[in-house]
Design a protein around this motif. Structure first.
Motif, PDB file in Angstrom:
ATOM      1  N   SER A  20       0.841  -1.193   0.000  1.00 53.21           N
ATOM      2  CA  SER A  20       0.000   0.000   0.000  1.00 53.21           C
ATOM      3  C   SER A  20       0.878   1.246   0.000  1.00 53.21           C
ATOM      4  O   SER A  20       0.660   2.195  -0.754  1.00 53.21           O
ATOM      5  N   GLY A  23       4.298   3.011  -3.817  1.00 54.20           N
ATOM      6  CA  GLY A  23       3.444   3.192  -4.985  1.00 54.20           C
ATOM      7  C   GLY A  23       3.969   4.319  -5.846  1.00 54.20           C
ATOM      8  O   GLY A  23       5.161   4.629  -5.839  1.00 54.20           O
ATOM      9  N   ASN A  26       6.339   6.737  -4.358  1.00 50.25           N
ATOM     10  CA  ASN A  26       7.779   6.487  -4.251  1.00 50.25           C
ATOM     11  C   ASN A  26       8.488   6.625  -5.584  1.00 50.25           C
ATOM     12  O   ASN A  26       9.585   7.156  -5.660  1.00 50.25           O
ATOM     13  N   ILE A  99      -8.819  10.137  -3.664  1.00 51.11           N
ATOM     14  CA  ILE A  99      -7.432   9.860  -4.082  1.00 51.11           C
ATOM     15  C   ILE A  99      -7.422   8.842  -5.215  1.00 51.11           C
ATOM     16  O   ILE A  99      -6.757   9.013  -6.229  1.00 51.11           O
ATOM     17  N   TYR A 103      -5.568   8.870  -8.775  1.00 50.85           N
ATOM     18  CA  TYR A 103      -4.459   7.910  -8.741  1.00 50.85           C
ATOM     19  C   TYR A 103      -4.598   6.908  -9.895  1.00 50.85           C
ATOM     20  O   TYR A 103      -3.611   6.543 -10.536  1.00 50.85           O
ATOM     21  N   PHE A 224       2.005  10.978   2.365  1.00 45.02           N
ATOM     22  CA  PHE A 224       1.451  10.385   1.150  1.00 45.02           C
ATOM     23  C   PHE A 224       2.079   9.028   0.910  1.00 45.02           C
ATOM     24  O   PHE A 224       1.400   8.044   0.627  1.00 45.02           O
ATOM     25  N   SER A 225       3.400   8.987   1.064  1.00 43.38           N
ATOM     26  CA  SER A 225       4.106   7.757   0.751  1.00 43.38           C
ATOM     27  C   SER A 225       3.704   6.620   1.686  1.00 43.38           C
ATOM     28  O   SER A 225       3.646   5.471   1.286  1.00 43.38           O
ATOM     29  N   SER A 227       0.822   6.264   2.970  1.00 44.91           N
ATOM     30  CA  SER A 227      -0.643   6.089   2.861  1.00 44.91           C
ATOM     31  C   SER A 227      -1.377   6.482   4.132  1.00 44.91           C
ATOM     32  O   SER A 227      -2.298   5.805   4.562  1.00 44.91           O
ATOM     33  N   LEU A 228      -0.948   7.591   4.757  1.00 43.05           N
ATOM     34  CA  LEU A 228      -1.505   7.896   6.077  1.00 43.05           C
ATOM     35  C   LEU A 228      -2.743   8.777   6.050  1.00 43.05           C
ATOM     36  O   LEU A 228      -2.991   9.509   5.099  1.00 43.05           O
ATOM     37  N   VAL A 230      -5.891   8.369   5.834  1.00 43.85           N
ATOM     38  CA  VAL A 230      -7.148   8.126   5.126  1.00 43.85           C
ATOM     39  C   VAL A 230      -7.663   6.702   5.320  1.00 43.85           C
ATOM     40  O   VAL A 230      -8.543   6.257   4.589  1.00 43.85           O
ATOM     41  N   THR A 232      -6.259   3.630   4.997  1.00 41.60           N
ATOM     42  CA  THR A 232      -5.815   2.412   4.319  1.00 41.60           C
ATOM     43  C   THR A 232      -4.927   1.561   5.236  1.00 41.60           C
ATOM     44  O   THR A 232      -5.014   0.340   5.224  1.00 41.60           O
ATOM     45  N   SER A 326      -5.290  -1.088  -1.960  1.00 40.82           N
ATOM     46  CA  SER A 326      -5.492  -0.803  -0.534  1.00 40.82           C
ATOM     47  C   SER A 326      -6.556   0.279  -0.348  1.00 40.82           C
ATOM     48  O   SER A 326      -7.315   0.265   0.616  1.00 40.82           O
TER      49      SER A 326
HETATM   50  N1  TRP Z   1       1.243   5.505  -0.535  1.00 38.90           N
HETATM   51  C1  TRP Z   1       0.925   5.238  -1.886  1.00 38.90           C
HETATM   52  C2  TRP Z   1       2.031   5.752  -2.769  1.00 38.90           C
HETATM   53  O1  TRP Z   1       3.075   6.033  -2.291  1.00 38.90           O
HETATM   54  C3  TRP Z   1      -0.381   5.795  -2.306  1.00 38.90           C
HETATM   55  C4  TRP Z   1      -1.487   5.537  -1.374  1.00 38.90           C
HETATM   56  C5  TRP Z   1      -2.067   4.372  -1.070  1.00 38.90           C
HETATM   57  C6  TRP Z   1      -2.110   6.475  -0.624  1.00 38.90           C
HETATM   58  N2  TRP Z   1      -3.050   4.554  -0.136  1.00 38.90           N
HETATM   59  C7  TRP Z   1      -3.074   5.841   0.134  1.00 38.90           C
HETATM   60  C8  TRP Z   1      -1.901   7.793  -0.521  1.00 38.90           C
HETATM   61  C9  TRP Z   1      -3.820   6.524   1.014  1.00 38.90           C
HETATM   62  C10 TRP Z   1      -2.665   8.484   0.346  1.00 38.90           C
HETATM   63  C11 TRP Z   1      -3.597   7.865   1.113  1.00 38.90           C
HETATM   64  O2  TRP Z   1       1.883   5.846  -3.944  1.00 38.90           O
END
Ligand code: TRP
Length: 452
Positions: A20, A23, A26, A99, A103, A224-225, A227-228, A230, A232, A326
């Motif tokens: 998750s 993605g 990164n 997102i 995405y 963001f990286s 996935s915080l 929200v 997931t 995710s």
């Molecule tokens: N973290 C993922 C990325 O680096 C993207 C992602 C997955 C995400 N779930 C998320 C970003 C929830 C924000 C919130 O690409």
């Protein structure tokens, strides 16, 4: 609740959470952010933010998910019945929805580039030309929509198969491949003549370049990286078996994510420098410049160029898929558990919703580019609104919830496995202090700074 699924083991849970986390953030966002924000100094702030701010949020989500074994909404209802906190549960169904919409559009682009690298090859040897071909692709009508649709349908196939036979299985295959692919590209990249300037750029910090907005971008990127904010991470943690050590899951996920971001940076930057290209090219960096670099620098052997390009875009597609599923899961679990929908029905519902909003995001590069929200195209609005607003407020509320609303005893029980894990017991004091004071203040400052 009937037979809720779990991940096979903690190792698999880490793999899925890393899936998750790792993605487009990164492999696409991190390198261009490093390039735009001054290289090594940005990376150092990014690493600090990962451990001081991101880990506490990640652990808060993990604690909440693992304690309740429920979807985001159900979890908040269980831990804080009859309070407004359930709204946070609902927010974390809406955020991944938004997102996901944009995405999947970028996921679609990577499918197109994978297709091109397999069937057409990148023969253009002029960086400028490659830029325009990327620009004309994303602003066209049908190509990006078709790719967005294919990408979304792939997610549907995986998520509707369930947690074990869909999500777990896919991550088990994809994640090791992803690491092998990126290491292969990294070796290629650093062996190019002139690559050392790129390596220096990644390693030698120039702190005079650091400004407030750069710090905010580094922190935002770390959220963001990972996935915080929200839900997931919360939803995946809810599938970790009760007996497992969630500190390992949290630190393992963060470590993998960080290592992968650095690998991606070292795979992209040396190639960029070797080709004499401006590192601050922005969001188009990997789509506009990399194919050109691959084409030009296959040591004069065309098949090497093709193989590297195919591997690279395969990695981008895998990384995007493991993250997108995710986000699907966070929303699907809500409909399955709270609205008694079948998994397949819920997945299809999410598909249509995100596909529809994504349609407009995709068109906002071309036919609908005149449509602006707060002076931003719909795509940029969805990106900025989620990463600057929804994710930070979500993250802030999660740490406040775990630090101030949950009882210390409850947090201790989860964090230490009820006293079972000795090391966790030892560091609980430090963790709890960061959770209660440092993280909310830090995240709060970042949240406010986004408005200044
Ligand atoms: N973290 C993922 C990325 O680096 C993207 C992602 C997955 C995400 N779930 C998320 C970003 C929830 C924000 C919130 O690409």
């Amino acid at each position: 609740m009937v037979n809720r699924e779990t991940f096979g083991s903690n190792k698999i849970a880490i793999l899925a959470m890393a899936g998750s986390a790792i993605g487009l953030g990164n492999i696409w966002r991190f390198p261009y952010m490093v390039g735009q924000n001054g290289g090594a100094a940005f990376i150092i702030i990014y690493i600090l933010s990962c451990f001081l701010l991101a880990v506490p949020i990640l652990m808060s989500e993990t604690i909440i998910g693992h304690r309740t074994h429920q979807n985001t909404f159900g979890a908040m209802k269980t831990l804080a019945p009859g309070t407004k906190w359930s709204l946070l549960g609902l927010l974390t169904v809406i955020s991944p929805f938004i997102i996901l919409s944009y995405y999947s559009v970028v996921g679609g682009w990577s499918i197109d580039f994978l297709y091109k690298s397999v069937f057409e090859g990148f023969k253009i040897t002029d960086g400028q030309l490659q830029g325009t071909s990327f620009g004309s692709f994303i602003s066209s009508t049908w190509g990006p929509i078709i790719c967005h649709t294919i990408f979304s349908l792939l997610c549907v196939v995986i998520v509707s198969a369930g947690v074990k036979s869909g999500i777990e299985k896919f991550n088990k295959i994809c994640m090791p491949m992803l690491f092998i692919l990126i290491i292969f590209i990294l070796i290629f990249s650093i062996s190019l003549p002139g690559a050392s300037a790129g390596i220096d750029y990644m390693l030698k910090p120039d702190f005079s370049k650091i400004t407030g907005p750069i710090v905010a971008s580094a922190v935002g990127q770390s959220f963001f990286s990972l996935s915080l904010g929200v839900g997931t991470i919360l939803i995946y943690s809810s599938y970790i078996k009760s007996k497992e050590n969630i500190l390992n899951s949290g630190i393992g996920t963060t470590a993998f994510d960080l290592i992968f971001a650095l690998l991606a940076g070292f795979a992209v930057m040396p190639a960029v420098f070797a080709a004499g290209i401006e590192p601050g090219a922005g969001p188009g960096l990997i789509f506009e410049t990399l194919p050109f670099i691959f084409a030009k620098m296959g040591f004069g052997i065309p098949w090497i160029s093709s193989v590297v390009a195919i591997f690279f875009f395969l990695a981008v597609v895998f990384a995007a898929l493991t993250s997108a599923i995710s986000m699907y899961e966070a929303i699907v679990a809500y409909f399955v558990e709270e609205k008694n929908m079948s998994r397949r029905k819920a997945t299809i519902l999410v598909f249509f919703g995100t596909w529809f909003l994504g349609l407009f995001c995709s068109l906002s590069f071309g036919p609908l580019s005149h449509l602006k929200i707060m002076n931003l195209s719909l795509f940029d609005f969805c990106d900025k609104f989620t990463s600057n607003f929804l994710m930070t407020i979500g993250g802030l509320l999660f740490v406040i919830f775990a630090g101030w609303k949950m009882k210390k005893q409850e947090v201790w029980e989860e964090f230490t496995g009820n006293g079972k894990y000795k090391l966790n017991c030892k560091i609980f004091g430090v963790f709890y202090f960061i959770l209660k004071f440092i993280a909310p203040i830090g995240v709060g400052v970042v949240f406010i700074s986004n408005f200044i």
